[in-house]
Every structure is written in C-alpha cells, then in structure tokens.
Design a protein around this motif. Structure first.
Motif, PDB file in Angstrom:
ATOM      1  N   LEU A   1      35.164  29.884  24.711  1.00  0.00           N
ATOM      2  CA  LEU A   1      35.878  31.136  24.972  1.00  0.00           C
ATOM      3  C   LEU A   1      37.330  31.014  24.515  1.00  0.00           C
ATOM      4  N   CYS A   2      37.694  31.776  23.508  1.00  0.00           N
ATOM      5  CA  CYS A   2      39.064  31.786  23.004  1.00  0.00           C
ATOM      6  C   CYS A   2      39.733  33.106  23.350  1.00  0.00           C
TER       7      CYS A   2
ATOM      8  N   GLU B   1      32.700  23.464  16.168  1.00  0.00           N
ATOM      9  CA  GLU B   1      31.688  24.491  15.951  1.00  0.00           C
ATOM     10  C   GLU B   1      30.955  24.763  17.259  1.00  0.00           C
ATOM     11  N   GLY B   2      30.652  26.019  17.505  1.00  0.00           N
ATOM     12  CA  GLY B   2      29.933  26.374  18.723  1.00  0.00           C
ATOM     13  C   GLY B   2      29.662  27.861  18.762  1.00  0.00           C
ATOM     14  N   ASP B   3      29.206  28.320  19.919  1.00  0.00           N
ATOM     15  CA  ASP B   3      28.928  29.736  20.125  1.00  0.00           C
ATOM     16  C   ASP B   3      30.202  30.372  20.683  1.00  0.00           C
ATOM     17  N   TRP B   4      30.966  31.014  19.807  1.00  0.00           N
ATOM     18  CA  TRP B   4      32.298  31.503  20.153  1.00  0.00           C
ATOM     19  C   TRP B   4      32.244  32.874  20.803  1.00  0.00           C
ATOM     20  N   ARG B   5      33.145  33.094  21.736  1.00  0.00           N
ATOM     21  CA  ARG B   5      33.431  34.417  22.257  1.00  0.00           C
ATOM     22  C   ARG B   5      34.955  34.568  22.322  1.00  0.00           C
ATOM     23  N   ILE B   6      35.448  35.742  21.997  1.00  0.00           N
ATOM     24  CA  ILE B   6      36.891  36.001  22.023  1.00  0.00           C
ATOM     25  C   ILE B   6      37.170  37.080  23.060  1.00  0.00           C
ATOM     26  N   VAL B   7      37.968  36.722  24.055  1.00  0.00           N
ATOM     27  CA  VAL B   7      38.374  37.656  25.100  1.00  0.00           C
ATOM     28  C   VAL B   7      39.890  37.541  25.234  1.00  0.00           C
ATOM     29  N   PRO B   8      40.644  38.517  24.746  1.00  0.00           N
ATOM     30  CA  PRO B   8      42.112  38.420  24.840  1.00  0.00           C
ATOM     31  C   PRO B   8      42.578  38.341  26.285  1.00  0.00           C
ATOM     32  N   ASN B   9      43.680  37.648  26.496  1.00  0.00           N
ATOM     33  CA  ASN B   9      44.279  37.595  27.821  1.00  0.00           C
ATOM     34  C   ASN B   9      44.633  39.005  28.293  1.00  0.00           C
ATOM     35  N   GLY B  10      44.555  39.185  29.609  1.00  0.00           N
ATOM     36  CA  GLY B  10      44.943  40.456  30.211  1.00  0.00           C
ATOM     37  C   GLY B  10      45.912  40.230  31.345  1.00  0.00           C
ATOM     38  N   VAL B  11      46.622  41.277  31.736  1.00  0.00           N
ATOM     39  CA  VAL B  11      47.571  41.189  32.838  1.00  0.00           C
ATOM     40  C   VAL B  11      47.257  42.263  33.867  1.00  0.00           C
ATOM     41  N   ASP B  12      47.660  41.991  35.091  1.00  0.00           N
ATOM     42  CA  ASP B  12      47.480  42.916  36.200  1.00  0.00           C
ATOM     43  C   ASP B  12      48.514  44.033  36.065  1.00  0.00           C
TER      44      ASP B  12
END
Length: 383
Positions: A150-151, A166-177
């Motif tokens: 998870l990047c 190498e791997g099974d990538w997922r991209i989830v941008p940082n979030g703020v409250d």
C-alpha cells in the motif's frame, strides 16, 4: 428457508514503529474510523510517546511491542514478542506500518494471514552504502509476504519498482480529518497570531535528517537578509534539536513537541517542509486543509499532493538550500497572493484528501483480501 448471515467485520491488527510523527497520525486516524465502522482493532506498538494513550481512548486494544527504529537491534526478541501478539489476537488482517514493523511483521506472519505493508517512504532512501543495499534486498524479498503493498502516492510506488520491489500494489493517498484541520475563523486567526509584525513561516515535523530542517535553516540566512521582518518557527521535537538550535539565526525559534499543530498552521503565512524523502508527507496536507499555502521539496508524493498549477511556485529540489531560499523570498515578497494560494490549497485538500475516503479505500483493500481468503484453513502462528 435458508438464511445467509452477513460477514462479521474483520479483526485488524496494526503493527507500527514509529509511534510519533506522520506514521502515528495515520495509524490513529485509521483506527478511529475502523472502530467507528465496527471493526475489532488491535495495535502492537512501543509503549513510548502519546500514541498508545490516544489509541486506548479510541476503544482500541493496545498491545505493547517494544521495538527500536533500527532494523537489526534486538530483532530476535522483537520477533518473539510480535509472534505472541499475533497468536493472541488471531487477526483476519495484519497491517504493518513503516520499515521496522514491516520487517518484523512479515517475518512473523510469512503470508499465513493476509498482510498489508505500508512503507510510509522506503527504508533504503534513509541510508546509504551497504545499509541501503541490504534494505533493498530485504524489500525485494519481503514483498512476497505482503498480500498488498500500500503506497500513498504513485511516486512512492515508482520508487519501489525502480529498486526491484514487485508485488500487488494499491495506491491510497493520505487523507486528513477535515473537521479538525480547517481554516480558522477571523476570531481564531487573531487569537493564534497576536504578533503580526512580519511574515510568519512555520515548519511542522520531527527534527531529523529526513525532514531537512538543516537545509531550511541554511536557506533562512538569505531570507533573513532579503525579508528582515520574516520569522521562522520550527514546530516539533527530535534527535537533531540541539544541533539545529545551535545553527539557527536569531529570527528562528523552536517550540519543541506540541500536542496540536493546528494553531501553528492557521497562524502561518506560509508552511514549509524541506524533506529529503517522503511517501506523501502529511504535514503539508494538514496545513493546506487549514488554509495555509505550502512550500515543499520535490520528493515522492509532493507533486501529487499539490493543487494543479502550483508546482512551479510551491516546489523546490530537495537538499538545495539556495533554491529554497529563492523560493521563500519569492513567495514572501513576490506577486503571489499567499491568502489566495491558501484558499486554493484548502479547496484541493477538501476535494482530494478527505480522511473518510482514505479510510474507506483501506477498508476496501481489507474486504478484497478477505473475500479471497478461507480464514478457517490458516496455519497457526507459533512462537
């Protein structure tokens, strides 16, 4: 009539070292949202810092896992203790944060439980020589024991793949409250900014080599000459505090660690983060959510976190004090309206970096993993 029961919410074990800075903020934010969603959440982490107390207050089970930041110091004992924790919790998903937790958690679990590894910037960027080579070799090998990598930015993923990970990538941008990090009302701003003698520049972050405050202080010598009324405040504590204070000119001040950076974000005319490496830094997102414009170095995640069109003005090369000085002087006395840049930044974060979206995306990753996993057939984790 056949009745199909709904699946139970997952039992999640977060493993984290460090317990301060942006990583701790990400863990606490995820735990808060996951507990509210009905998940059973446990966290294994060192007992130092404020994170364990904060997590306990959220209704989360906190299990002490003493671990150093070093990848080799005390590793056998850390492995045994984490194996005990995993056996006790029996998680459906293990979510390991940062290099040390990612190392030990993957060595303990070795793919027998769905595992998400979130690097929060790659370990091999923090060191050089033989240490960097060893870190790259481990990340290449350890990726096989991560169900998902998870990047927080595409740039962070590209850095990993460019070094052979190498791997099974997922991209989830940082979030703020966005309820906590929001622009100040006029009364809040006047209270947080009693001294309006000159422009106020704020840097929020751990005082350490990664965050690059030494580069900022070197750049500030030029700023102090060109914009003599400007002030710089470094917010945070860390191992480099004494060295930075000794090198700082008179117009630089230090707050030490603070419980809440929001008043400083709101008070600032400009927030700067001169990092040498990141995945996607959290402090600039928090600052922008509070309506403050930012100046950041062009490290992983920086371009993706900025509003479109602001890269030319709000990005400088890392480890370049002269370029940073030029950018600071330009922003502090140039044609750009810092207030307008702050409004653009706040709109951008509200649209693209809402913590609720981040937490939902992470929950979706867990759900995808569990839909593919036959939980009853797992091999037990033993010490």
């Amino acid at each position: 009539m056949h009745v199909t029961s709904a699946p139970l919410p997952p039992r999640v074990l977060h493993v984290t070292q460090p317990v301060d800075g942006g990583v701790a903020r990400v863990v606490a934010d995820l735990v808060r949202r996951q507990c509210a969603a009905g998940m059973t959440v446990s966290v294994a982490c060192p007992s130092s810092g404020g994170l364990p107390e904060e997590l306990t207050g959220l209704g989360c089970e906190v299990l002490t896992w003493e671990a150093s930041r070093s990848p080799h110091k005390g590793l056998p004992g850390e492995w045994r203790r984490l194996a005990e924790v995993v056996s006790l919790v029996r998680p459906d998903v293990v979510h390991a944060h940062s290099a040390k937790a990612g190392l030990v958690a993957r060595l303990v679990v070795r793919g027998r439980v769905p595992t998400v590894f979130q690097p929060h910037a790659w370990s091999f960027e923090a060191v050089g020589g033989a240490e960097a080579w060893l870190a790259r070799m481990w990340e290449r090998h350890g990726a096989r024991w991560a169900s998902r990598l998870l990047c927080v930015s595409r740039a962070e993923q590209r850095t990993g793949t460019s070094h052979g990970v190498e791997g099974d990538w997922r991209i989830v941008p940082n979030g703020v409250d966005l309820e906590r990090f929001r622009p100040a009302s006029p009364s809040e701003r006047s209270l947080s900014r009693p001294d309006a003698a000159g422009p106020l520049v704020v840097c929020v972050g751990r005082l350490c080599r990664q965050k690059g405050q030494d580069v900022l202080i070197e750049a500030w010598r030029t700023v102090a000459t060109e914009v003599p009324r400007a002030r710089l405040v470094l917010v945070g504590g860390g191992p480099d505090a004494a060295r930075l204070k000794a090198a700082a000119p008179p117009s630089v001040s230090f707050t030490g660690p603070v419980q809440d950076p929001v008043p400083w974000y709101r008070a600032a005319d400009l927030v700067v983060l001169p990092s040498r490496w990141e995945g996607m830094a959290l402090a600039p997102l928090e600052a922008m959510a509070c309506g403050s414009p930012v100046l950041v170095t062009d490290v992983d995640g920086a371009r993706e976190s900025l509003p479109p069109g602001l890269a030319r003005t709000c990005l400088t090369p890392p480890d370049d004090s002269e370029a940073m000085a030029r950018a600071l002087v330009h922003l502090l006395r140039g044609p750009e309206d810092l207030g307008e840049l702050g409004r653009i930044a706040a709109d951008h974060v509200r649209t693209h970096h809402d913590l609720r979206c981040t937490a939902a995306a992470v929950a979706g990753i867990y759900g995808d993993l569990l839909s593919l996993e036959t939980i009853e057939c797992r091999e037990p984790i033993t010490t």
